[in-house]
Scaffold this motif. Structure first.
Motif, PDB file in Angstrom:
ATOM      1  N   ILE A   1      97.742  20.076  99.345  1.00  0.00           N
ATOM      2  CA  ILE A   1      97.146  19.474 100.472  1.00  0.00           C
ATOM      3  C   ILE A   1      95.432  19.958 100.065  1.00  0.00           C
ATOM      4  O   ILE A   1      94.731  18.970 100.317  1.00  0.00           O
ATOM      5  N   ALA A   2      95.502  21.103 100.258  1.00  0.00           N
ATOM      6  CA  ALA A   2      93.991  21.538  99.848  1.00  0.00           C
ATOM      7  C   ALA A   2      93.045  20.941  98.799  1.00  0.00           C
ATOM      8  O   ALA A   2      92.021  20.380  98.916  1.00  0.00           O
ATOM      9  N   GLU A   3      94.014  20.845  97.552  1.00  0.00           N
ATOM     10  CA  GLU A   3      93.310  19.915  96.694  1.00  0.00           C
ATOM     11  C   GLU A   3      93.229  18.649  96.721  1.00  0.00           C
ATOM     12  O   GLU A   3      92.178  18.091  96.353  1.00  0.00           O
ATOM     13  N   ASN A   4      94.118  18.087  97.346  1.00  0.00           N
ATOM     14  CA  ASN A   4      93.862  16.701  97.567  1.00  0.00           C
ATOM     15  C   ASN A   4      92.843  16.439  98.475  1.00  0.00           C
ATOM     16  O   ASN A   4      92.012  15.429  98.141  1.00  0.00           O
ATOM     17  N   GLU A   5      92.476  17.259  99.528  1.00  0.00           N
ATOM     18  CA  GLU A   5      91.385  16.910 100.297  1.00  0.00           C
ATOM     19  C   GLU A   5      90.159  17.186  99.559  1.00  0.00           C
ATOM     20  O   GLU A   5      89.192  16.536  99.948  1.00  0.00           O
TER      21      GLU A   5
ATOM     22  N   SER B   1      80.329  12.898 103.408  1.00  0.00           N
ATOM     23  CA  SER B   1      80.351  13.400 104.890  1.00  0.00           C
ATOM     24  C   SER B   1      81.815  13.991 105.046  1.00  0.00           C
ATOM     25  O   SER B   1      82.100  14.549 106.145  1.00  0.00           O
ATOM     26  N   ALA B   2      82.584  14.118 103.960  1.00  0.00           N
ATOM     27  CA  ALA B   2      83.841  14.713 104.144  1.00  0.00           C
ATOM     28  C   ALA B   2      83.946  15.973 103.980  1.00  0.00           C
ATOM     29  O   ALA B   2      82.890  16.465 103.389  1.00  0.00           O
ATOM     30  N   LYS B   3      84.899  16.714 104.595  1.00  0.00           N
ATOM     31  CA  LYS B   3      85.044  18.281 104.596  1.00  0.00           C
ATOM     32  C   LYS B   3      85.091  18.654 103.225  1.00  0.00           C
ATOM     33  O   LYS B   3      86.165  18.133 102.576  1.00  0.00           O
ATOM     34  N   GLY B   4      84.189  19.780 102.919  1.00  0.00           N
ATOM     35  CA  GLY B   4      84.498  20.138 101.572  1.00  0.00           C
ATOM     36  C   GLY B   4      83.867  19.721 100.653  1.00  0.00           C
ATOM     37  O   GLY B   4      83.906  20.221  99.375  1.00  0.00           O
ATOM     38  N   HIS B   5      83.065  18.812 100.906  1.00  0.00           N
ATOM     39  CA  HIS B   5      82.088  17.996  99.754  1.00  0.00           C
ATOM     40  C   HIS B   5      81.209  18.809  99.176  1.00  0.00           C
ATOM     41  O   HIS B   5      81.112  19.001  97.950  1.00  0.00           O
ATOM     42  N   ASP B   6      80.486  19.770  99.948  1.00  0.00           N
ATOM     43  CA  ASP B   6      79.394  20.479  99.444  1.00  0.00           C
ATOM     44  C   ASP B   6      80.146  21.817  98.557  1.00  0.00           C
ATOM     45  O   ASP B   6      79.296  21.765  97.413  1.00  0.00           O
ATOM     46  N   GLU B   7      81.342  22.165  99.020  1.00  0.00           N
ATOM     47  CA  GLU B   7      81.910  23.180  98.173  1.00  0.00           C
ATOM     48  C   GLU B   7      82.335  22.630  96.734  1.00  0.00           C
ATOM     49  O   GLU B   7      82.136  23.394  95.885  1.00  0.00           O
ATOM     50  N   MET B   8      82.729  21.470  96.800  1.00  0.00           N
ATOM     51  CA  MET B   8      83.446  20.789  95.499  1.00  0.00           C
ATOM     52  C   MET B   8      82.302  20.225  94.542  1.00  0.00           C
ATOM     53  O   MET B   8      82.320  20.669  93.402  1.00  0.00           O
TER      54      MET B   8
ATOM     55  N   ALA C   1      79.229  21.849  94.727  1.00  0.00           N
ATOM     56  CA  ALA C   1      78.518  23.192  94.154  1.00  0.00           C
ATOM     57  C   ALA C   1      79.524  23.604  92.974  1.00  0.00           C
ATOM     58  O   ALA C   1      78.899  24.126  91.802  1.00  0.00           O
ATOM     59  N   LYS C   2      80.672  23.563  93.030  1.00  0.00           N
ATOM     60  CA  LYS C   2      81.740  24.077  91.999  1.00  0.00           C
ATOM     61  C   LYS C   2      81.417  23.330  90.654  1.00  0.00           C
ATOM     62  O   LYS C   2      81.331  23.899  89.489  1.00  0.00           O
ATOM     63  N   LEU C   3      81.227  21.997  90.897  1.00  0.00           N
ATOM     64  CA  LEU C   3      81.250  21.038  89.762  1.00  0.00           C
ATOM     65  C   LEU C   3      79.785  21.185  89.109  1.00  0.00           C
ATOM     66  O   LEU C   3      79.657  21.174  87.664  1.00  0.00           O
ATOM     67  N   ALA C   4      78.764  21.538  89.942  1.00  0.00           N
ATOM     68  CA  ALA C   4      77.453  21.692  89.473  1.00  0.00           C
ATOM     69  C   ALA C   4      77.159  22.957  88.600  1.00  0.00           C
ATOM     70  O   ALA C   4      76.452  22.890  87.607  1.00  0.00           O
ATOM     71  N   ALA C   5      77.921  23.967  88.931  1.00  0.00           N
ATOM     72  CA  ALA C   5      78.123  25.149  88.299  1.00  0.00           C
ATOM     73  C   ALA C   5      78.570  25.078  86.865  1.00  0.00           C
ATOM     74  O   ALA C   5      78.303  26.183  86.114  1.00  0.00           O
ATOM     75  N   MET C   6      79.380  23.826  86.663  1.00  0.00           N
ATOM     76  CA  MET C   6      80.072  24.194  85.437  1.00  0.00           C
ATOM     77  C   MET C   6      79.153  23.517  84.248  1.00  0.00           C
ATOM     78  O   MET C   6      78.371  22.894  84.490  1.00  0.00           O
ATOM     79  N   ARG C   7      79.646  23.891  82.970  1.00  0.00           N
ATOM     80  CA  ARG C   7      79.069  23.302  81.979  1.00  0.00           C
ATOM     81  C   ARG C   7      79.557  21.796  82.102  1.00  0.00           C
ATOM     82  O   ARG C   7      80.580  21.528  82.350  1.00  0.00           O
ATOM     83  N   PRO C   8      78.619  21.047  81.042  1.00  0.00           N
ATOM     84  CA  PRO C   8      78.978  19.681  81.164  1.00  0.00           C
ATOM     85  C   PRO C   8      80.391  19.384  80.631  1.00  0.00           C
ATOM     86  O   PRO C   8      81.209  18.581  81.143  1.00  0.00           O
ATOM     87  N   ASP C   9      80.779  20.085  79.508  1.00  0.00           N
ATOM     88  CA  ASP C   9      82.107  19.955  78.776  1.00  0.00           C
ATOM     89  C   ASP C   9      83.096  20.335  79.505  1.00  0.00           C
ATOM     90  O   ASP C   9      84.299  19.992  79.736  1.00  0.00           O
ATOM     91  N   ALA C  10      82.834  21.257  80.623  1.00  0.00           N
ATOM     92  CA  ALA C  10      83.780  21.803  81.444  1.00  0.00           C
ATOM     93  C   ALA C  10      84.240  21.044  82.739  1.00  0.00           C
ATOM     94  O   ALA C  10      85.266  20.763  82.893  1.00  0.00           O
ATOM     95  N   ARG C  11      83.074  20.318  83.089  1.00  0.00           N
ATOM     96  CA  ARG C  11      83.077  19.547  84.019  1.00  0.00           C
ATOM     97  C   ARG C  11      83.954  18.340  83.825  1.00  0.00           C
ATOM     98  O   ARG C  11      84.782  17.697  84.656  1.00  0.00           O
ATOM     99  N   ILE C  12      83.808  17.578  82.720  1.00  0.00           N
ATOM    100  CA  ILE C  12      84.556  16.642  82.118  1.00  0.00           C
ATOM    101  C   ILE C  12      85.958  16.999  82.073  1.00  0.00           C
ATOM    102  O   ILE C  12      86.873  16.187  82.387  1.00  0.00           O
ATOM    103  N   ALA C  13      86.174  18.087  81.643  1.00  0.00           N
ATOM    104  CA  ALA C  13      87.682  18.476  81.357  1.00  0.00           C
ATOM    105  C   ALA C  13      88.378  18.768  82.722  1.00  0.00           C
ATOM    106  O   ALA C  13      89.464  18.208  82.911  1.00  0.00           O
ATOM    107  N   TYR C  14      87.681  19.508  83.750  1.00  0.00           N
ATOM    108  CA  TYR C  14      87.850  19.536  85.140  1.00  0.00           C
ATOM    109  C   TYR C  14      88.165  18.079  85.674  1.00  0.00           C
ATOM    110  O   TYR C  14      89.245  17.848  86.185  1.00  0.00           O
ATOM    111  N   ALA C  15      87.345  17.049  85.477  1.00  0.00           N
ATOM    112  CA  ALA C  15      87.633  15.764  86.109  1.00  0.00           C
ATOM    113  C   ALA C  15      88.750  15.055  85.466  1.00  0.00           C
ATOM    114  O   ALA C  15      89.550  14.619  86.313  1.00  0.00           O
ATOM    115  N   ARG C  16      88.997  15.244  84.249  1.00  0.00           N
ATOM    116  CA  ARG C  16      90.090  14.437  83.549  1.00  0.00           C
ATOM    117  C   ARG C  16      91.294  15.258  84.104  1.00  0.00           C
ATOM    118  O   ARG C  16      92.237  14.587  84.187  1.00  0.00           O
TER     119      ARG C  16
END
Length: 163
Positions: free
Chosen positions: A80-84, A93-100, A102-117
Motif C-alpha cells: 500500500i505504501a509503495e502504491n501511494e 499535491s499528493a502525499k509523499g510526492h516530495d519524498e519520492m 527527492a529520492k529520485l533526484a538523489a539517484m544517478r541517471p542510470d539507477a533512476r531509469i532502472a528504478y522506474a522500470r
C-alpha cells in the motif's frame, strides 16, 4: 512453544467440508489481495487473521469482513505504501510526492531509469499506430531523406512509427 493455530488446523483436518472450502476460499482471497494491493500473501498469513478463520469456519466466502484485517499484514502494508508513493510521482499535491521526488533526484541517471522500470513508473502505453505496407514504409522513408537534421529525422520517424 505451541502453535496458536493448532486447533484450527485440527478442525480443518477433521472436517472435509471445511477443508474443501478453505482450499477454494484461501486461493481466491490470495488472488484478490494480489489484484488489489499488488503483493502476494501466503495462505499462512491469511489464516493468521481471525476474520479469515471465522469465514472458513462459517463457510462464508465474503471478503468484506476480511478487508480491514488484510491491511494488517506487513507485506500488504508495504505494498500500500509503495502504491501511494508511485501514485504521488505524477501528482505534486499528493502525499509523499516530495519524498519520492527527492529520492529520485538523489539517484544517478542510470539507477533512476532502472528504478522506474522496476517499479513500472515509466510505463508508457503503446501507441496504436495503423499497420503500414512495405510500399508505404518505403515512401515514408524516402520523405525522411529530405530532412537535414538527424535528430529531427529521428523525431519524425518515431512519430510515424518507423523506429
Amino acid at each position: 512453544m505451541s502453535d496458536p493455530l493448532a486447533d484450527f488446523r485440527v478442525l480443518l483436518a477433521n472436517d472435509p467440508a471445511l477443508n474443501e472450502f478453505s482450499r477454494t476460499y484461501l486461493p481466491a482471497l490470495q488472488k484478490e489481495v494480489q489484484d488489489k494491493y499488488g503483493v502476494s500473501v501466503s495462505a499462512q498469513d491469511l489464516v493468521a487473521l481471525p476474520s479469515v478463520r471465522i469465514n472458513v469456519l462459517n463457510q462464508n466466502g465474503s471478503s468484506m469482513d476480511v478487508r480491514g484485517d488484510v491491511k494488517s499484514i506487513p507485506a500488504v502494508q508495504k505494498g500500500i505504501a509503495e502504491n501511494e508513493l508511485m501514485r504521488s510521482i505524477g501528482d505534486p499535491s499528493a502525499k509523499g510526492h516530495d519524498e519520492m521526488a527527492a529520492k529520485l533526484a538523489a539517484m544517478r541517471p542510470d539507477a533512476r531509469i532502472a528504478y522506474a522500470r522496476a517499479n513500472k513508473i515509466a510505463d508508457v502505453p503503446a501507441k496504436n499506430l495503423p499497420e503500414i505496407t512495405d510500399e508505404e514504409r518505403a515512401a515514408l522513408l524516402a520523405q525522411l531523406e529530405v530532412v537535414q537534421s538527424p535528430s529531427e529525422r529521428l523525431k519524425i520517424a518515431r512519430k510515424l512509427g518507423l523506429s
